[in-house]
Enzyme design. Sequence first.
Site, short mmCIF file in Angstrom:
data_model
loop_
_atom_site.label_atom_id
_atom_site.label_comp_id
_atom_site.label_asym_id
_atom_site.label_seq_id
_atom_site.Cartn_x
_atom_site.Cartn_y
_atom_site.Cartn_z
N ASP A 196 -3.26 -2.97 -2.48
CA ASP A 196 -4.32 -1.97 -2.48
C ASP A 196 -4.22 -1.12 -3.75
O ASP A 196 -3.16 -1.04 -4.39
CB ASP A 196 -4.20 -1.06 -1.24
CG ASP A 196 -5.42 -0.17 -1.06
OD1 ASP A 196 -5.29 0.89 -0.43
OD2 ASP A 196 -6.51 -0.52 -1.58
N ASN A 197 -5.33 -0.48 -4.14
CA ASN A 197 -5.34 0.55 -5.19
C ASN A 197 -4.97 0.09 -6.58
O ASN A 197 -4.40 0.87 -7.37
CB ASN A 197 -4.41 1.71 -4.82
CG ASN A 197 -4.64 2.19 -3.42
OD1 ASN A 197 -3.76 2.07 -2.56
ND2 ASN A 197 -5.82 2.72 -3.16
N LYS A 227 2.65 3.39 -5.72
CA LYS A 227 2.13 2.35 -6.62
C LYS A 227 3.17 1.90 -7.65
O LYS A 227 3.15 0.74 -8.05
CB LYS A 227 0.85 2.85 -7.31
CG LYS A 227 -0.18 3.42 -6.32
CD LYS A 227 -0.41 2.54 -5.08
CE LYS A 227 -1.02 3.34 -3.94
NZ LYS A 227 -0.97 2.60 -2.64
N GLU A 279 -11.54 4.12 -0.82
CA GLU A 279 -11.93 4.42 0.57
C GLU A 279 -12.80 5.67 0.67
O GLU A 279 -12.51 6.70 0.09
CB GLU A 279 -10.68 4.57 1.47
CG GLU A 279 -9.60 5.48 0.98
CD GLU A 279 -8.52 4.74 0.20
OE1 GLU A 279 -8.83 3.73 -0.44
OE2 GLU A 279 -7.37 5.18 0.21
N ASP A 337 0.83 -1.20 0.00
CA ASP A 337 0.00 0.00 0.00
C ASP A 337 0.87 1.26 0.00
O ASP A 337 0.45 2.31 0.45
CB ASP A 337 -0.92 -0.01 1.23
CG ASP A 337 -2.04 1.02 1.12
OD1 ASP A 337 -2.61 1.39 2.17
OD2 ASP A 337 -2.33 1.45 -0.02
C1 LIG Z 1 11.28 4.79 -1.81
C2 LIG Z 1 9.81 4.76 -2.08
C3 LIG Z 1 9.26 3.34 -1.95
N1 LIG Z 1 9.49 2.82 -0.64
C4 LIG Z 1 8.80 3.17 0.46
N2 LIG Z 1 9.24 2.69 1.64
C5 LIG Z 1 8.58 3.00 2.78
N3 LIG Z 1 7.47 3.78 2.83
C6 LIG Z 1 7.01 4.26 1.66
C7 LIG Z 1 7.63 3.98 0.42
N4 LIG Z 1 6.90 4.57 -0.56
C8 LIG Z 1 5.89 5.22 0.04
N5 LIG Z 1 5.94 5.03 1.38
C9 LIG Z 1 5.00 5.51 2.38
O1 LIG Z 1 3.77 4.83 2.08
C10 LIG Z 1 2.68 5.77 2.08
C11 LIG Z 1 2.32 6.05 0.69
C12 LIG Z 1 1.23 5.53 0.15
C13 LIG Z 1 0.87 5.84 -1.28
N6 LIG Z 1 -0.57 5.64 -1.39
C14 LIG Z 1 -1.25 6.35 -2.26
O2 LIG Z 1 -0.71 7.15 -3.02
C15 LIG Z 1 -2.72 6.20 -2.26
C16 LIG Z 1 -3.48 7.15 -2.95
C17 LIG Z 1 -4.86 7.09 -2.96
C18 LIG Z 1 -5.63 8.10 -3.69
C19 LIG Z 1 -6.69 7.73 -4.51
C20 LIG Z 1 -7.43 8.71 -5.21
C21 LIG Z 1 -7.09 10.05 -5.08
F1 LIG Z 1 -7.80 10.99 -5.72
C22 LIG Z 1 -6.03 10.42 -4.26
C23 LIG Z 1 -5.30 9.46 -3.57
C24 LIG Z 1 -5.53 6.05 -2.28
C25 LIG Z 1 -4.76 5.09 -1.59
O3 LIG Z 1 -5.37 4.07 -0.91
C26 LIG Z 1 -3.38 5.15 -1.58
O4 LIG Z 1 -2.69 4.16 -0.92
C27 LIG Z 1 3.22 7.01 2.77
O5 LIG Z 1 3.10 6.87 4.16
C28 LIG Z 1 4.68 7.00 2.32
O6 LIG Z 1 5.51 7.73 3.19
MG LIG Z 2 -4.01 2.54 -0.40
#
Ligand SMILES: CCCNc1ncnc2c1ncn2[C@@H]1O[C@H](/C=C/CNC(=O)c2cc(-c3ccc(F)cc3)cc(O)c2O)[C@@H](O)[C@H]1O
Ligand SMILES: [Mg+2]
Length: 214
Positions: free
Chosen positions: A169-170, A144, A199, A141
């Site tokens: 997810d997503n 993406k 969600e 999650d």
């Molecule tokens: C080096 C990057 C890859 N490694 C990583 N390692 C550890 N943590 C990482 C991470 N990438 C991202 N994260 C963390 O995960 C989380 C990111 C999640 C990204 N999720 C989304 O973009 C998302 C986005 C939506 C969304 C859907 C529709 C919309 F209009 C707007 C947003 C819905 C969701 O359910 C989502 O999960 C943050 O906490 C970020 O800090």
């Molecule tokens: Mg998500």
Amino acid sequence: TGSSRPQRMLKAVQKNATKGDPKSVISAIDYYCRHKEWAMNVGDEKGLILDSVLTEVNPSTALELGTYCGYSTVRIARLLSPGSKLITIEFNPAFAAVARQIIAYAGLQDKVTLVEGPSGDLIPKMKERFGIKSFDFVFLDHWKDRYVPDTKLLEDCGLLRKGTVLLADNVICPGAPEYLKYVRNSPRYESQYYKSNLEYTKVEDGLEKSVFLG
Ligand SMILES: CCCNc1ncnc2c1ncn2[C@@H]1O[C@H](/C=C/CNC(=O)c2cc(-c3ccc(F)cc3)cc(O)c2O)[C@@H](O)[C@H]1O
Ligand SMILES: [Mg+2]
């Protein structure tokens, strides 16, 4: 400066949930995000699918990529059998700080290890640091476009075993098209799509469950 969305979510938990009661923490976040301020938690609708897959798998070792505020961390940890462990990876320190407090408020800190840092660096350290042989369950999650590289990394690090269940997810919104192509075209995975909604909205989204065949 004012508070952040995660901080306001934490406040809502502290105000409306009962300490040590994971169900009330989940409800408080869902209520806040549905009626006050949307946030990217897996949510209550897709959460029911997550719950049912988890109950079916009953993992001893689980991994979550992308803790955010800990909503799905609490959903997963509350269903783990005694002695089972969830490792959740989050690289944003501000999000991790809020997640730790939400996980602790739910009373689930003994079942959860929150590791701060990028998944790409931490996945190769899982065996040596946490004595993980392989994961029974992985919840994806985070960003993406990182689903495919991190899935390949988990394979290469020998952290998946015959029967490991990946739940992403997503896969529709925002979408993970490369990931769907990867798991659906690979002979090493048996995939199934669970249609749902983004969600707290009526927009379509869904979860992809993929069983690693070894
Ligand atoms: C080096 C990057 C890859 N490694 C990583 N390692 C550890 N943590 C990482 C991470 N990438 C991202 N994260 C963390 O995960 C989380 C990111 C999640 C990204 N999720 C989304 O973009 C998302 C986005 C939506 C969304 C859907 C529709 C919309 F209009 C707007 C947003 C819905 C969701 O359910 C989502 O999960 C943050 O906490 C970020 O800090
Ligand atoms: Mg998500």
